[in-house]
Design a protein around this motif. Structure first.
Motif, PDB file in Angstrom:
ATOM      1  N   LEU A 234       6.805   3.706   1.120  1.00 43.34           N
ATOM      2  CA  LEU A 234       5.523   3.559   0.432  1.00 43.34           C
ATOM      3  C   LEU A 234       5.535   2.351  -0.488  1.00 43.34           C
ATOM      4  O   LEU A 234       6.486   2.115  -1.215  1.00 43.34           O
ATOM      5  CB  LEU A 234       5.234   4.806  -0.413  1.00 43.34           C
ATOM      6  N   CYS A 235       4.446   1.597  -0.418  1.00 41.57           N
ATOM      7  CA  CYS A 235       4.174   0.561  -1.413  1.00 41.57           C
ATOM      8  C   CYS A 235       2.769   0.852  -1.918  1.00 41.57           C
ATOM      9  O   CYS A 235       1.854   1.014  -1.124  1.00 41.57           O
ATOM     10  CB  CYS A 235       4.235  -0.833  -0.802  1.00 41.57           C
ATOM     11  N   ARG A 236       2.599   0.934  -3.221  1.00 42.79           N
ATOM     12  CA  ARG A 236       1.290   1.262  -3.762  1.00 42.79           C
ATOM     13  C   ARG A 236       0.566   0.010  -4.261  1.00 42.79           C
ATOM     14  O   ARG A 236      -0.606   0.085  -4.583  1.00 42.79           O
ATOM     15  CB  ARG A 236       1.478   2.246  -4.908  1.00 42.79           C
ATOM     16  N   CYS A 237       1.279  -1.125  -4.342  1.00 41.88           N
ATOM     17  CA  CYS A 237       0.667  -2.307  -4.953  1.00 41.88           C
ATOM     18  C   CYS A 237       0.004  -3.238  -3.955  1.00 41.88           C
ATOM     19  O   CYS A 237      -1.019  -3.832  -4.250  1.00 41.88           O
ATOM     20  CB  CYS A 237       1.714  -3.128  -5.704  1.00 41.88           C
ATOM     21  N   THR A 238       0.625  -3.458  -2.798  1.00 43.01           N
ATOM     22  CA  THR A 238       0.266  -4.635  -1.996  1.00 43.01           C
ATOM     23  C   THR A 238      -0.709  -4.367  -0.865  1.00 43.01           C
ATOM     24  O   THR A 238      -1.281  -5.303  -0.315  1.00 43.01           O
ATOM     25  CB  THR A 238       1.513  -5.249  -1.330  1.00 43.01           C
TER      26      THR A 238
ATOM     27  N   VAL B   1      -0.544   9.048   0.337  1.00 46.51           N
ATOM     28  CA  VAL B   1      -1.089   7.714   0.075  1.00 46.51           C
ATOM     29  C   VAL B   1      -0.947   6.879   1.354  1.00 46.51           C
ATOM     30  O   VAL B   1      -0.142   7.201   2.225  1.00 46.51           O
ATOM     31  CB  VAL B   1      -0.382   7.033  -1.114  1.00 46.51           C
ATOM     32  N   PRO B   2      -1.743   5.820   1.507  1.00 45.55           N
ATOM     33  CA  PRO B   2      -1.667   5.045   2.752  1.00 45.55           C
ATOM     34  C   PRO B   2      -0.268   4.461   2.990  1.00 45.55           C
ATOM     35  O   PRO B   2       0.367   3.966   2.073  1.00 45.55           O
ATOM     36  CB  PRO B   2      -2.686   3.921   2.529  1.00 45.55           C
ATOM     37  N   VAL B   3       0.175   4.536   4.244  1.00 44.74           N
ATOM     38  CA  VAL B   3       1.421   3.896   4.664  1.00 44.74           C
ATOM     39  C   VAL B   3       1.049   2.693   5.532  1.00 44.74           C
ATOM     40  O   VAL B   3      -0.116   2.493   5.881  1.00 44.74           O
ATOM     41  CB  VAL B   3       2.346   4.871   5.420  1.00 44.74           C
TER      42      VAL B   3
ATOM     43  N   GLY C 224      -3.150 -10.434  -3.653  1.00 47.31           N
ATOM     44  CA  GLY C 224      -2.402  -9.178  -3.735  1.00 47.31           C
ATOM     45  C   GLY C 224      -3.175  -8.109  -4.493  1.00 47.31           C
ATOM     46  O   GLY C 224      -3.165  -6.934  -4.121  1.00 47.31           O
TER      47      GLY C 224
ATOM     48  N   ILE D 142       4.939   4.085  -7.529  1.00 44.28           N
ATOM     49  CA  ILE D 142       6.133   4.646  -6.890  1.00 44.28           C
ATOM     50  C   ILE D 142       7.219   4.970  -7.921  1.00 44.28           C
ATOM     51  O   ILE D 142       8.079   5.812  -7.690  1.00 44.28           O
ATOM     52  CB  ILE D 142       6.675   3.697  -5.794  1.00 44.28           C
TER      53      ILE D 142
ATOM     54  N   GLN E 120      -5.979  -6.901  -2.161  1.00 44.46           N
ATOM     55  CA  GLN E 120      -5.477  -6.072  -1.064  1.00 44.46           C
ATOM     56  C   GLN E 120      -4.997  -4.720  -1.569  1.00 44.46           C
ATOM     57  O   GLN E 120      -5.266  -3.680  -0.955  1.00 44.46           O
ATOM     58  CB  GLN E 120      -4.343  -6.808  -0.335  1.00 44.46           C
ATOM     59  N   GLY E 121      -4.297  -4.742  -2.704  1.00 50.05           N
ATOM     60  CA  GLY E 121      -3.779  -3.492  -3.246  1.00 50.05           C
ATOM     61  C   GLY E 121      -4.893  -2.572  -3.715  1.00 50.05           C
ATOM     62  O   GLY E 121      -4.837  -1.354  -3.523  1.00 50.05           O
TER      63      GLY E 121
ATOM     64  N   GLN F 197      -5.696   1.205  -2.209  1.00 48.65           N
ATOM     65  CA  GLN F 197      -5.817   2.425  -3.020  1.00 48.65           C
ATOM     66  C   GLN F 197      -7.180   3.079  -2.804  1.00 48.65           C
ATOM     67  O   GLN F 197      -7.299   4.302  -2.734  1.00 48.65           O
ATOM     68  CB  GLN F 197      -5.614   2.095  -4.503  1.00 48.65           C
TER      69      GLN F 197
ATOM     70  N   GLY G 124      -0.445   6.996  -8.334  1.00 46.05           N
ATOM     71  CA  GLY G 124       0.553   6.971  -7.272  1.00 46.05           C
ATOM     72  C   GLY G 124       1.550   5.831  -7.345  1.00 46.05           C
ATOM     73  O   GLY G 124       2.154   5.462  -6.334  1.00 46.05           O
TER      74      GLY G 124
ATOM     75  N   PHE H 221      -1.181   0.959 -12.835  1.00 50.41           N
ATOM     76  CA  PHE H 221      -2.598   1.123 -12.452  1.00 50.41           C
ATOM     77  C   PHE H 221      -3.385   1.889 -13.513  1.00 50.41           C
ATOM     78  O   PHE H 221      -4.367   2.554 -13.203  1.00 50.41           O
ATOM     79  CB  PHE H 221      -2.708   1.827 -11.086  1.00 50.41           C
TER      80      PHE H 221
END
Lengths: 748, 160
Positions: free
Chosen positions: B135-139, A676-678, A640, A201, A643-644, A648, A199, A254
């Motif tokens: 959307l941010c997939r990293c943080t 995916v989470p917002v 970071g 971006i 958290q990331g 995921q 996922g 990833f």
């Protein structure tokens, strides 16, 4: 370097601005799709709408007749006779006799504009004969399952296995039956996880150019420019050194950008169009249908536990499909599954299975989250049954330095006990829980990969330093490598510039994968800086007329080592650099190796959830990540990663899944449906960086990028049971699944 | 399909381009004007990486046709910093390590700026809902939310 030799550092452990920050907040940073070239064409790809079909014919005449179309390629434009992974990559890049999954490329076109290329792609007529297909991993090993490819099994597969099993493994130690006999409680469970996508971006994008002379160039968003070079050269029959690959800034990977998809198509189109550069940018739907999601898994786990929580034996049997090609991470899933536990008796069995899905790629700690979902869920259930504290049971059975790992070798320095103790001490565990709220705990493990690594460092005329690395910066590794280099050289952080360079500038580098960039490129940069320091000491010694061994490097300057060496004022890096032309020429350092001394990383997560009994919606109230970083070079970017990874994992646990219809077509190839989470789905994610330095790295680094995605899957399942009494053994735990489980639990 | 001449204002400057009527505003910004700071992550308005403002209204430029920019005012990430330096949001994103790969960053900054115009003193929840379209997939969003709240506090102080 022994642990006790670590001292306070000047720069390591601080949080300066990242060197590429300004470019990335102003829109200047150039990603895969941001580059154009004079005379450039746009490429578009024709993809199979069927999960499995014989390609009867491809008629390109209408497309070729369209004005502005400069090239059309099909598999006929690729070399034949490839074997092994080269063949797999070629077959995945462009279908041969059969389309093997929904989205499989069957032809590609290049035209003078994006819209014209898309129009031309629609004019390519492909006739298919639809074949029976199989999507689910358990269905794929049934006796009557459609066979994806005869003869695809390797030598590990015993006679008599279903034809879609292409790799088989068994390993372990001790005697599990004897171990289960020692247990007071033996339980087993069956677990399933669905495929998810990395996922990132940024969709895949490249600009490729290839002439009739076999020389080519490519600009591409990738985690590894040398992998792109090697794979494209293999698929197209080129000499690797003739292809120069420049990595763009990368919008997330990833693991999913460690391989090739449409990159060889741009080169093949370019060659056919007389060497004009061809840009291909995937749509989101192409990314989800036709790049490399992770595997789906079906898993059986059996564990023996004594009344005091001591684990006596464990057995795992995992089946994973990784699409229509070998390569699901079932081996890694098994290696990691029991890694946090000291076990005298353990057995693992794994099946790598083919199905009509896209060829899986790596996804952050490949395999480990699935295995953890099964094992950590079952351990939690057994703790509940025996009335034991899951934190205490994890500590009681935790592996320590010198213990034999469940997967074989002895652990070197590891920080699991320290991680669990830091978790137990965290205030989140004392927060009161209300109705419909629950708390879940789980551990996770991932390796630290080394890989081929080549780094060059050059001292500039003014005493500043440039470092050329081959691992693209995805999450702040330029900052960490600049910090380590500056620390070693004794100069300001701002005096180091770290450049991610193209394939022509260094020896082979593996990608930024396996949590290796800060470990491997970082270690190589420190060793390269050491070489430059040796040379600068030699220059100072020559000027002073003393032996080089009598010179030491302190705070960015050469100085005589002790009173017997002579009495000279320190000679700064700027002074030495300023006259390098007269003292022997350029001063640089270089290091290339497969760096030894990788340090594995354990983590433990604690999640508090609230389950809405009416809708089945799970809300994450509180989230804690505790993980061993060895040494956090730039703590903000370590946080970071934690958290990331957690975010995921939360997405995988609660929402994300590949959904297929009965024809094997992906039903959710857009972000609206692949959800995916917002920001509003998540709370702040608390982190604790545990530091048990890795003795194999000059500053103690462990790779931290991947472990964090592993514990959320089981931790959330455990929290849901804590909140509701219902146990979910399949992902995703979305509202319908949770409601069904609540209903089943009430009925029970 | 014949192209249409579009006259518009981007980041305060008058610009003109020829747009195929099927092209999105994002395509036109990126491919005709060379403003590649706005990103395409999905093309369906789900990820927010292409966020720009059109007459001060936050939009996904992948859902606006290029020809719709005629006579309007478009502001993109490229116009966010001025000669005096970075916008406080840009500074705070760097300071808080609120970006990893940086691909979602331009859209998030544009959306955050629009949010703070509407609500200069948002709660954490308001920031989370205000940025839910990006959307941010990293943080995992933690550091992004902190950066936006910190920037908002600084901007309120400056305004006071």
């Amino acid at each position: 370097m022994a642990k006790d030799e670590f001292k306070e550092f000047r720069l390591v452990g601080t949080r300066p601005d990242r060197p590429d920050g300004l470019d990335k907040v102003t829109g200047r940073a150039r990603y895969g799709a941001d580059i154009s070239a004079p005379g450039m064409l746009w490429g578009a790809v024709v993809r199979s709408p069927h999960a499995h079909a014989r390609i009867v014919s491809i008629d390109t005449s209408r497309a070729e007749a369209l004005e502005g179309v400069k090239a059309v390629v099909t598999r006929a434009d690729f070399p034949t006779g490839l074997t092994g992974e080269d063949w797999d990559l070629q077959e995945n890049t462009m279908a041969g006799e059969r389309a093997l999954y929904d989205g499989h490329a069957v032809a590609a076109v290049a035209a003078t504009s994006k819209l014209r290329a898309e129009e031309a792609a629609r004019l390519i007529d492909v006739t298919y004969e639809v074949l029976p297909h199989v999507i689910d991993v358990d269905d794929a090993i049934k006796p009557d399952a459609p066979v994806i490819r005869e003869g695809a099994a390797d030598a590990t597969v015993p006679e008599g296995m279903p034809p879609n099993v292409v790799r088989y493994m068994e390993f372990g130690h001790g005697n599990v039956e004897a171990g289960f006999a020692e247990a007071d409680l033996v339980r087993e469970g069956h677990y399933k996880t669905e495929a998810t996508h990395q996922g990132y971006i940024e969709p895949h994008a490249c600009l490729g150019q290839l002439g009739g002379d076999g020389k080519g160039e490519m600009w591409v968003c990738t985690q590894g420019q040398w992998f792109i070079r090697k794979m494209c050269a293999g698929v197209l029959g080129l000499d690797a050194a003739q292809l120069r690959v420049t990595p763009s800034e990368i919008g997330g990977g990833f693991g999913g950008k460690t391989t090739i998809f449409m990159e060889p198509l741009s080169l093949a189109l370019s060659r056919k169009a007389g060497g004009k550069p061809v840009k291909i940018v995937m749509t989101r739907s192409e990314v989800l249908r036709a790049t490399g999601p992770t595997a789906s898994a079906s898993m059986d786990v059996r564990i023996g536990m004594k009344k005091d929580g001591t684990l006596t034996a464990a057995r795992a049997e995992f089946r994973m499909q990784g699409g229509a090609f070998p390569g699901s991470p079932v081996d890694m899933a098994l290696y990691c599954a029991f890694a946090p536990y000291k076990l005298d008796h353990v057995a693992h069995v794994g099946y790598d299975v083919l199905a009509n899905r896209p060829k899986c790629a790596a996804y952050r700690a490949p395999g480990s989250p699935m295995g953890a979902f099964a094992v950590e869920s079952l351990i939690d259930e057994m703790c509940r049954e025996l009335g034991l504290d899951p934190m205490e049971v994890r500590l009681k059975n935790a592996v320590r330095e010198g213990d034999r790992a469940s997967y074989g070798p002895k652990f070197a320095s590891i920080g699991l006990v320290e991680t669990l103790e830091a978790t137990r001490a965290h205030p989140n565990l004392a927060e009161p829980l209300g109705p419909n709220q629950g708390r879940g705990v789980a551990s996770g493990y991932w390796f630290n990969h080394n890989g081929e690594t080549s780094v060059s460092l050059a001292i500039s005329e003014d005493g500043t330093a440039q470092v050329s690395i081959g691992t693209p910066d995805i999450g702040g590794s330029r900052a960490s490598i600049a910090l380590m280099t500056a620390e070693t050289l004794g100069i300001p952080y701002e005096d180091v510039r770290v450049n991610v360079v193209e394939t022509g500038a260094l020896g082979v580098n593996e990608p930024t994968h396996g949590s290796r960039a800060t470990f491997a490129s970082g270690k190589a940069a420190v060793l390269a800086a050491g070489q430059a320091i040796t040379e600068m000491c030699r220059r100072a010694a020559a000027e002073w007329g003393i032996e080089p061994e009598a010179v030491e490097w302190v705070d960015g300057a050469a100085q005589p080592a002790g009173p017997n060496a002579g009495k000279f004022p320190p000679m700064s890096i700027a002074e030495i650099a300023g006259k390098m032309g007269e003292t022997g020429g350029p001063i640089s350092g270089h290091h290339e190796s497969v760096p030894e001394g990788v340090g594995a990383s354990f983590g433990c997560h604690v999640v508090d959830v609230e389950v809405d009994p009416e809708t089945g919606r799970v809300t994450i109230l509180r989230y804690l990540v505790v993980q061993d970083a060895g040494r956090a070079i730039h703590p903000a970017y370590v946080e970071g990663q934690y958290q990331g990874g957690a975010a995921q994992g939360i997405g995988w646990a609660l929402n994300e899944a590949y959904i297929y219809d009965d024809k094997g077509r992906l039903q959710n190839p857009v972000f609206l449906d692949y959800r995916v989470p917002v920001a509003s789905d998540l709370p702040m994610i608390d982190t604790v960086i545990v530091e048990v330095p890795n003795p194999g790295h000059p500053y103690g680094v462990r790779g931290v990028g991947e472990t964090g995605i592993t514990p959320p899957l089981p931790a959330i399942a455990n929290a849901i049971q804590d909140a509701t009494g219902a146990r979910l053994r399949a992902l995703p735990m979305n509202p319908p699944a949770v409601l069904a489980a609540l209903k089943a639990a009430r009925g029970a | 399909m014949s192209k249409i001449h579009v006259t518009t204002t981007v980041n305060g400057d008058p610009v003109e381009f020829l747009a195929d009527p099927r092209e999105t505003l994002l395509d036109c910004l990126r491919d005709h004007l060379g403003l590649t700071g706005s990103k395409e992550g999905c093309g369906t308005g789900d990820c927010g990486a292409c966020s720009v403002t059109l007459d001060d209204r936050l939009v996904c430029s992948c859902l606006v046709l290029g020809v719709e920019a005629e006579g309007r005012r478009v502001d993109t990430i490229e116009g966010m910093a001025d000669a005096d330096g970075l916008h406080p949001l840009q500074r705070k994103f760097i300071e808080h390590a609120a970006l990893q790969c940086g691909f979602c960053t331009p859209g998030l900054l544009v959306a955050a700026k629009a949010l703070l115009v509407q609500n200069p003193d948002p709660t954490e929840e308001e920031v989370r809902y205000g940025l839910a379209g990006n959307l941010c997939r990293c943080t995992g969003y933690d550091k992004i939310v902190r950066a936006v709240m910190d920037a908002a506090a600084e901007m309120r102080q400056e305004a006071a």
